[in-house]
Design an enzyme around this catalytic site. Structure first.
Site, PDB file in Angstrom:
ATOM      1  N   HIS A   1      -2.514   8.373   6.219  1.00  0.00           N
ATOM      2  CA  HIS A   1      -3.116   6.992   5.538  1.00  0.00           C
ATOM      3  C   HIS A   1      -4.426   6.872   5.945  1.00  0.00           C
ATOM      4  O   HIS A   1      -5.203   6.415   5.190  1.00  0.00           O
ATOM      5  CB  HIS A   1      -2.074   6.052   6.105  1.00  0.00           C
ATOM      6  CG  HIS A   1      -2.276   4.593   5.360  1.00  0.00           C
ATOM      7  ND1 HIS A   1      -2.034   4.497   4.270  1.00  0.00           N
ATOM      8  CD2 HIS A   1      -2.787   3.515   5.905  1.00  0.00           C
ATOM      9  CE1 HIS A   1      -2.432   3.120   3.818  1.00  0.00           C
ATOM     10  NE2 HIS A   1      -2.699   2.645   4.959  1.00  0.00           N
TER      11      HIS A   1
ATOM     12  N   CYS B   1       0.971  -1.241   0.089  1.00  0.00           N
ATOM     13  CA  CYS B   1      -0.082  -0.004  -0.071  1.00  0.00           C
ATOM     14  C   CYS B   1       0.810   1.328   0.114  1.00  0.00           C
ATOM     15  O   CYS B   1       0.306   2.287   0.024  1.00  0.00           O
ATOM     16  CB  CYS B   1      -1.060   0.085   1.160  1.00  0.00           C
ATOM     17  SG  CYS B   1      -2.063  -1.424   1.119  1.00  0.00           S
TER      18      CYS B   1
ATOM     19  N   PHE C   1       1.092  -3.437   4.293  1.00  0.00           N
ATOM     20  CA  PHE C   1       1.361  -4.698   4.787  1.00  0.00           C
ATOM     21  C   PHE C   1       2.774  -5.112   4.355  1.00  0.00           C
ATOM     22  O   PHE C   1       3.283  -4.777   3.328  1.00  0.00           O
ATOM     23  CB  PHE C   1       0.409  -5.784   4.102  1.00  0.00           C
ATOM     24  CG  PHE C   1      -0.760  -5.533   4.491  1.00  0.00           C
ATOM     25  CD1 PHE C   1      -1.375  -4.891   5.442  1.00  0.00           C
ATOM     26  CD2 PHE C   1      -2.080  -6.686   4.144  1.00  0.00           C
ATOM     27  CE1 PHE C   1      -2.603  -4.911   6.223  1.00  0.00           C
ATOM     28  CE2 PHE C   1      -3.183  -6.553   4.435  1.00  0.00           C
ATOM     29  CZ  PHE C   1      -3.686  -5.947   5.518  1.00  0.00           C
TER      30      PHE C   1
ATOM     31  N   HIS D   1      -9.691   2.686  -0.425  1.00  0.00           N
ATOM     32  CA  HIS D   1      -8.502   2.505  -0.077  1.00  0.00           C
ATOM     33  C   HIS D   1      -8.261   1.508  -1.363  1.00  0.00           C
ATOM     34  O   HIS D   1      -8.409   0.138  -1.293  1.00  0.00           O
ATOM     35  CB  HIS D   1      -8.427   1.601   0.932  1.00  0.00           C
ATOM     36  CG  HIS D   1      -6.751   1.260   1.241  1.00  0.00           C
ATOM     37  ND1 HIS D   1      -5.658   1.459   0.498  1.00  0.00           N
ATOM     38  CD2 HIS D   1      -6.345   0.771   2.457  1.00  0.00           C
ATOM     39  CE1 HIS D   1      -4.625   1.199   0.939  1.00  0.00           C
ATOM     40  NE2 HIS D   1      -4.541   0.601   2.192  1.00  0.00           N
TER      41      HIS D   1
ATOM     42  N   GLU E   1      -0.704   5.704  13.595  1.00  0.00           N
ATOM     43  CA  GLU E   1      -0.202   6.899  12.801  1.00  0.00           C
ATOM     44  C   GLU E   1      -0.465   8.494  13.679  1.00  0.00           C
ATOM     45  O   GLU E   1       0.152   9.337  13.478  1.00  0.00           O
ATOM     46  CB  GLU E   1      -0.829   7.118  11.478  1.00  0.00           C
ATOM     47  CG  GLU E   1      -2.285   7.326  11.098  1.00  0.00           C
ATOM     48  CD  GLU E   1      -2.402   7.486   9.531  1.00  0.00           C
ATOM     49  OE1 GLU E   1      -1.556   8.167   8.872  1.00  0.00           O
ATOM     50  OE2 GLU E   1      -3.558   7.267   9.132  1.00  0.00           O
TER      51      GLU E   1
ATOM     52  N   LYS F   1      -9.545   8.834   1.974  1.00  0.00           N
ATOM     53  CA  LYS F   1      -9.918   7.413   1.843  1.00  0.00           C
ATOM     54  C   LYS F   1     -11.320   7.228   2.332  1.00  0.00           C
ATOM     55  O   LYS F   1     -12.206   6.407   2.079  1.00  0.00           O
ATOM     56  CB  LYS F   1      -9.100   6.261   2.623  1.00  0.00           C
ATOM     57  CG  LYS F   1      -7.774   6.014   1.921  1.00  0.00           C
ATOM     58  CD  LYS F   1      -6.915   4.902   2.859  1.00  0.00           C
ATOM     59  CE  LYS F   1      -5.536   4.638   2.338  1.00  0.00           C
ATOM     60  NZ  LYS F   1      -4.554   5.801   2.635  1.00  0.00           N
TER      61      LYS F   1
END
Length: 429
Positions: free
Chosen positions: A309, A169, A405, A346, A320, A341
């Site tokens: 994110h 990502c 990931f 996403h 975060e 998002k």
């Protein structure tokens, strides 16, 4: 001193908006593009919602033979690249082709093409041994993710470095960072860089269902993506693409190009910890942010907006939030932060480039996009996450971060062209 890199063109194919201007309208109006999945029957799956692109290949200018050859992700990338080049005003034919680079990111490559072909070759999974003679002639291209970068290179006539960056990502941030480095070091003068993913298929839904990462809020798709909200329950899967034209700054200024902003800092780190897990202290993301700031010769107080994110999982949002506090100190409480998002979902490897495009447009318009659906903030996410409505805001520096990931953490800094921050900055890795 390294050469400086600016953004002169933006192209976007995103849920709810095909084209750069439509994309910005969606963000600035705080509209969501999430809905029940229509690309296949989602009934068997735990999560049945997604952010899909309403994409008409003919209206987008693709020829039937291109559509026959290319996976949906490649179609997105080519259309985005065309718009970005038009927007830049560059005459690519006048450039030495070996000085033109392409860097495209993707997390899952040609997922849709591969799954569609497997369904045919295996007679819908009934045959363990498949007959390759029933496959389309371009099946090999679906197997090789670099096909996505090659399609863009063919489209723009690039004969310089061409690469496919796949870091989960963070792919969309890392692909742009790679292109910036090519221009800085003098390997290329212009780069067409971005990312694309079209992962909306049964196999992808099954994979994310297995780890319960995606939202089960099927009854209310429009409000299913809720980053930083106490009631969030997973992210909304999406598809899309964004491509930028990057140029060496002096050359862009010489030709009178419209400059959206300068990429002044870039850094990536890994947590070397867990395939999907994140440490709650956000140390690795904080390290990436700190290194990006150092290489840009900027102070945390220079940052005027943070594009988070913000996937909408409790683990990520708290991770975060801690990273921002750790890297930006007390100033973290004074900076508007938001997650797009919440509106466009996403799109895995593509989202980093989509978010950089959003940051460049935010700098240009001096408007912070909102975090849609944020009505009940998580007490552990106690920063200014700009709920529901876009905000006019004066800013010279924007920070965009990504988390993927495998433990990947990436930070990128954009500065308004002509600002003191842009004059001070330089980028790095």
């Amino acid at each position: 001193m390294s050469r400086r890199v600016v953004i002169t063109g933006i192209g976007a194919v995103v849920p709810g908006a095909v084209g750069r201007e439509a994309f910005w309208r969606l963000l600035s109006e705080g509209r969501t593009a999430t809905r029940r999945i229509t690309l296949f029957d989602p009934a068997p799956f735990r999560s049945q919602v997604a952010a899909e692109v309403d994409f008409d290949t003919a209206a987008a200018g693709l020829e039937p033979r291109q559509v026959r050859r290319m996976d949906r992700a490649a179609c997105f990338a080519v259309v985005s690249a065309r718009e970005a080049v038009r927007d830049s005003g560059l005459d690519l034919a006048a450039l030495p082709p070996e000085r033109l680079a392409v860097s495209i990111g993707s997390a899952v490559g040609c997922t849709m093409g591969l799954e569609e072909e497997y369904v045919v070759l295996s007679d819908r999974g009934r045959k363990w041994l498949v007959d390759h003679e029933y496959g389309v002639p371009h099946l090999y291209g679906y197997m090789v993710p670099s096909t996505l970068a090659a399609e863009v290179a063919w489209e723009v006539g690039a004969e310089g470095p061409v690469a496919l960056v796949s870091t989960g990502c963070t792919s969309g941030l890392d692909s742009i960072g790679h292109a910036v480095q090519l221009i800085e070091e003098g390997t290329a003068d212009v780069a067409v860089a971005g990312a694309t993913d079209a992962p909306l298929s049964p196999i992808t839904s099954a994979c994310f269902d297995a780890i319960k990462a995606t939202t089960p809020n099927n009854a209310d798709p429009e409000h299913a993506s809720r980053p930083f909200d106490r009631d969030r329950d997973g992210f909304v899967l999406a598809e899309g693409s964004a491509v930028l034209v990057l140029e060496e700054r002096t050359a862009a200024e010489r030709r009178g190009a419209r400059i959206y902003g300068e990429i002044v800092g870039f850094a990536g780190r890994s947590n070397a910890y867990h395939m999907t897990g994140l440490r709650p202290d956000g140390r690795e993301m904080a390290e990436a942010i700190t290194v990006a700031l150092d290489r840009a010769r900027l102070d945390p107080t220079d940052v005027g907006y943070v594009n988070a994110h913000g996937s909408g999982t409790k683990q990520n949002d708290r991770h975060e939030t801690a990273a921002f506090k750790r890297s930006l100190g007390a100033h973290a409480y004074d900076i508007p932060v938001s997650s797009i998002k919440s509106m466009v979902g996403h799109s895995l490897g593509a989202i980093g480039s989509i978010e950089v495009a959003a940051c460049a447009l935010a700098l240009r318009h001096q408007v912070v996009p909102p975090t849609a659906n944020l009505h009940h903030p998580d007490p552990q996410c106690d920063l200014d996450y700009v709920p529901v409505t876009a905000r006019d805001h004066s800013m010279d520096v924007v920070l965009s971060v990504g988390s993927g990931f495998g433990g990947f953490q990436t930070a990128m800094l954009l500065a308004r062209h002509g600002s003191a921050a842009a004059a001070a900055g330089r980028s790095g890795s």
